[in-house]
Design a protein around this motif. Structure first.
Motif, short mmCIF file in Angstrom:
data_model
loop_
_atom_site.label_atom_id
_atom_site.label_comp_id
_atom_site.label_asym_id
_atom_site.label_seq_id
_atom_site.Cartn_x
_atom_site.Cartn_y
_atom_site.Cartn_z
N GLU A 80 0.84 -1.20 0.00
CA GLU A 80 0.00 0.00 0.00
C GLU A 80 0.88 1.25 0.00
OE1 GLU A 80 -3.14 0.14 -0.33
OE2 GLU A 80 -3.58 -2.01 -0.21
N GLY A 81 0.54 2.26 -0.83
CA GLY A 81 1.34 3.49 -0.89
C GLY A 81 0.61 4.57 -1.64
N PRO A 82 1.34 5.58 -2.02
CA PRO A 82 0.72 6.72 -2.70
C PRO A 82 0.24 6.39 -4.10
CG PRO A 82 3.10 6.96 -2.63
CD PRO A 82 2.77 5.80 -1.74
N VAL A 83 0.74 5.32 -4.71
CA VAL A 83 0.33 4.99 -6.07
C VAL A 83 -1.07 4.39 -6.03
CG1 VAL A 83 2.67 4.61 -6.86
CG2 VAL A 83 1.36 2.71 -5.90
N ASP A 84 -1.72 4.43 -7.23
CA ASP A 84 -3.03 3.80 -7.36
C ASP A 84 -2.79 2.29 -7.45
OD1 ASP A 84 -5.48 2.81 -7.98
OD2 ASP A 84 -5.97 4.38 -9.44
N ARG A 85 -2.81 1.68 -6.30
CA ARG A 85 -2.40 0.27 -6.21
C ARG A 85 -3.29 -0.65 -7.04
NH1 ARG A 85 -3.31 -4.22 -2.96
NH2 ARG A 85 -1.45 -5.48 -2.50
N ASP A 86 -4.59 -0.39 -7.04
CA ASP A 86 -5.48 -1.26 -7.80
C ASP A 86 -5.19 -1.20 -9.28
OD1 ASP A 86 -6.70 -2.04 -5.50
OD2 ASP A 86 -8.32 -0.54 -5.65
N ARG A 87 -4.95 0.05 -9.76
CA ARG A 87 -4.67 0.18 -11.19
C ARG A 87 -3.33 -0.49 -11.53
NH1 ARG A 87 -5.26 5.93 -14.03
NH2 ARG A 87 -7.41 5.40 -13.53
N VAL A 88 -2.31 -0.24 -10.67
CA VAL A 88 -1.00 -0.86 -10.95
C VAL A 88 -1.12 -2.38 -10.92
CG1 VAL A 88 1.35 -1.15 -10.09
CG2 VAL A 88 0.30 1.12 -10.13
N LYS A 89 -1.86 -2.86 -9.96
CA LYS A 89 -2.03 -4.31 -9.89
C LYS A 89 -2.77 -4.84 -11.10
CE LYS A 89 -2.68 -6.77 -6.37
NZ LYS A 89 -3.22 -7.46 -5.20
N ALA A 90 -3.78 -4.08 -11.58
CA ALA A 90 -4.52 -4.52 -12.76
C ALA A 90 -3.60 -4.57 -13.98
CB ALA A 90 -5.70 -3.58 -13.02
N TRP A 91 -2.75 -3.48 -14.09
CA TRP A 91 -1.81 -3.49 -15.20
C TRP A 91 -0.83 -4.67 -15.07
CZ3 TRP A 91 -0.46 2.42 -14.83
CH2 TRP A 91 -1.54 3.16 -15.32
N GLY A 92 -0.34 -4.82 -13.86
CA GLY A 92 0.61 -5.93 -13.64
C GLY A 92 -0.03 -7.27 -13.95
N HIS A 93 -1.30 -7.41 -13.54
CA HIS A 93 -1.98 -8.68 -13.82
C HIS A 93 -2.17 -8.89 -15.32
CE1 HIS A 93 -4.44 -12.13 -12.96
NE2 HIS A 93 -5.39 -11.66 -13.76
N GLN A 94 -2.50 -7.79 -16.03
CA GLN A 94 -2.66 -7.89 -17.47
C GLN A 94 -1.34 -8.26 -18.15
OE1 GLN A 94 -5.52 -7.72 -19.11
NE2 GLN A 94 -4.47 -8.22 -21.00
N ILE A 95 -0.24 -7.59 -17.69
CA ILE A 95 1.08 -7.91 -18.25
C ILE A 95 1.43 -9.37 -17.96
CG2 ILE A 95 3.55 -7.43 -18.08
CD1 ILE A 95 2.82 -4.53 -17.42
N LEU A 96 1.17 -9.81 -16.75
CA LEU A 96 1.46 -11.18 -16.38
C LEU A 96 0.66 -12.16 -17.22
CD1 LEU A 96 2.91 -13.12 -14.47
CD2 LEU A 96 1.01 -12.86 -12.87
N THR A 97 -0.63 -11.87 -17.42
CA THR A 97 -1.47 -12.75 -18.23
C THR A 97 -0.98 -12.80 -19.67
OG1 THR A 97 -3.36 -12.25 -16.84
CG2 THR A 97 -3.81 -13.19 -19.00
N SER A 98 -0.67 -11.63 -20.22
CA SER A 98 -0.17 -11.60 -21.60
C SER A 98 1.16 -12.32 -21.71
CB SER A 98 -0.02 -10.15 -22.05
OG SER A 98 -1.27 -9.48 -22.02
#
Length: 592
Positions: free
Chosen positions: A396-414
């Motif tokens: 948890e931090g100042p970044v939009d964690r949900d969005r970063v995680k969504a992007w990370g999950h999308q990158i991981l899936t791809s």
């Protein structure tokens, strides 16, 4: 030299050498072969004779027990007396410790006294002592003089009241079975008791005197309970003998089948003479045939040369040279005629070899290209997946964690999807080049399907597909490469999900195969495949794209082709049944 002379010499040597070698070999090995054959046959005969004696001993003991149990039943005399005569019992008696006869059953003859001679009782003291200690156990003596002095075997059975049943058994049957074995000039059977005394022997004096021949090496081996083949010196025949010998296990009697070695040497000598005669005749015949065949082959050569000259001069522009002085004129002409054709064939062969090399090089280049591209893709993909996992695990931090995680999950899936494509290309390349090896083990079917459910379940839920797995009773394990089997099943399940609309169903079954093995069935109610496309889509890089939804489907079209190759490497089969608008069923049968 003429061609006929050279051919004649060559054919003669080729014919004579094997015949000569065979003749010499037969002569040198004839005696050894006779000895080996005799060893085997004599041992078989000894075992057969032992089997007959074992059956006789069992019958003797069985009848002796029966008579002992019915000694006081006079009504059974008519039934038991023929049995006693058939087995050569003189008589069976119940006696007390002093040898006095208390009751008697007659066989071939009856006792003429009411008491056994003390000398017989003394000789039977070991058996009497054993029978007293173990009532109910039948003991059999070695051969000793009976009441009349003839060779006799005594059977004893102790009773709780200190009396004994004593059977007087003549050796007539044993002598008869010994006399039935004769072969060669002096081949015979000999039977001794457990102490080395003669029970039956061609020398009647030895038989009647129950001569002790325990010093003979073969007899010592039998007394030690050994079975085999032995060479020894026979005092009776005054000759070296070879004998197969065995032991009757119940009584310890030794049975041997001896034959003079001199008879085998004589047979070997006859075999050598016959081999020499046949070999000499074969040489003469071979020489005559070689001369005739050489002439037969030499005569048509000139006609063949003329034909070859015409072909070479008219079409092939031959350059013939025949300078070897050792060749006959016919062979020189033949070489000149055929050199042109050979040169032409060689040129075409060089061209074909060059084309084949080019094709092989192109194929190798294709495989190397696929391998190199796959390797280059895997390296950044692994990095993408690593950083994606880091993003997916950001605190948890100042970044939009949900969005970063969504992007990370999308990158991981791809990344995983691209890695799967690369793995498929690598597998196809390895299959194409023959480098793919299977590591077959016993794989638990339930574990494989559980792994497939874990990997494909999320995709099915995202596509709103109902994915079910069913393992039939009796399906436990299958012999396969677990990694490749997982690859096949996941590819087929993902294909089924891909071509099924939301709300549809994909069912996976594991059933017993026919006649054996395991059958995996992946069944969906998706779009289906037209009949004309069903064979085509099993080839690499082929997909069915006839509807609007097909254009959006990802992948290179490797799944079905790769799955079929992997299944066939397991010795199994992959079949596809589909109807447009109804669905598709893919069946994978792996053998036991």
């Amino acid at each position: 030299m003429t061609f006929r002379a050279i051919l004649f010499i060559g054919l003669t040597l080729i014919s004579i050498l094997p015949v000569a070698v065979l003749t010499v070999w037969t002569g040198y090995t004839a005696f050894d072969q006779r000895m080996a054959t005799a060893s085997e046959s004599h041992l078989v005969l000894a075992r057969n004779l032992t089997g007959a004696l074992s059956r006789y001993v069992r019958d003797v003991e069985s009848v002796f027990r029966t008579v002992s149990q019915n000694m006081r039943d006079k009504a059974s005399d008519e039934m038991l007396r023929p049995l006693l005569r058939d087995l050569h019992f003189d008589h069976v008696d119940i006696i007390d410790g002093g040898g006095r006869i208390l009751a008697q059953r007659c066989g071939m003859r009856c006792a003429d006294k009411d008491r056994f001679a003390s000398a017989i009782i003394d000789r039977l003291a070991p058996q009497i002592s054993a029978a007293r200690e173990m009532p109910g156990m039948v003991y059999m003596s070695g051969v000793i003089p009976g009441e009349s002095g003839a060779p006799t075997i005594f059977l004893l059975l102790g009773h709780p009241d200190a009396t004994f049943t004593l059977g007087v058994l003549a050796t007539d049957y044993i002598r008869a079975i010994q006399r039935s074995v004769t072969f060669g000039e002096k081949g015979h059977a000999a039977i001794v008791d457990q102490h080395g005394r003669v029970l039956a022997h061609p020398n009647a004096t030895w038989t009647m005197s129950m001569k002790n021949i325990s010093k003979v090496s073969a007899v010592r081996k039998m007394m030690a309970g050994k079975t085999g083949v032995v060479e020894f010196y026979s005092p009776a025949l005054k000759a070296d003998m070879i004998a197969g010998h065995t032991v009757e296990p119940r009584t310890g009697w030794g049975i041997m089948i001896p034959q003079p070695v001199s008879e085998l040497a004589a047979e070997a000598s006859h075999a050598r003479d016959a081999a020499i005669l046949i070999g000499g005749s074969g040489v003469v015949v071979a020489v005559l045939i070689a001369w005739w065949l050489a002439g037969l082959l030499a005569r048509p050569l000139q006609a063949l040369v003329a034909t070859a000259d015409d072909v070479a001069a008219g079409n092939l522009d031959a350059r013939a040279r025949a300078e070897n002085i050792w060749l006959t004129r016919e062979l020189k002409d033949l070489m000149a005629a055929f050199n042109g054709m050979i040169e032409s064939l060689a040129r075409k062969n060089r061209e074909a070899t060059a084309l084949a090399a080019a094709a092989e090089e192109a194929n190798s280049a294709k495989s190397d290209f696929l391998s190199n591209v796959s390797h280059e893709l895997r390296t950044p993909l692994n990095a993408v997946m690593g950083f994606s996992q880091l993003i997916d695990q950001l605190p948890e931090g100042p970044v939009d964690r949900d969005r970063v995680k969504a992007w990370g999950h999308q990158i991981l899936t791809s990344g995983r999807h691209l890695l799967r494509l690369v793995d498929d290309i690598l597998s196809l390349s390895e299959i194409d080049t023959g480098r793919l090896k299977l590591n077959k083990t016993a794989v638990a079917v339930g574990d494989v399907l559980a792994a497939c459910e874990q990997h494909c379940g999320e995709r099915a839920r995202a596509a709103e597909i109902n994915l079910t797995f069913t393992v039939a009773a009796g399906v436990d394990t299958v012999t396969a490469d677990s990694e490749r089997l997982d690859q096949v099943l996941r590819s087929l399940i993902e294909n089924a999900i891909k071509y099924t609309d939301p709300g549809g169903q994909v069912q996976v079954f594991a059933r017993p195969g026919s006649p054996r093995g395991v059958k995996f069935v992946i069944e969906d109610n998706g779009h289906g495949i037209a009949a004309e496309d069903q064979e085509r889509i099993l080839a690499p890089f082929e997909q069915v794209r006839r509807n609007h939804f097909d254009a959006t489907n990802e992948g290179f079209g490797l799944g079905l082709s790769l799955a079929r190759h992997l299944v066939e490497m397991h010795g199994g089969t992959l079949t596809l049944e589909s109807t447009v608008g109804t669905g598709t069923t893919v069946s994978v049968h792996l053998p036991a």
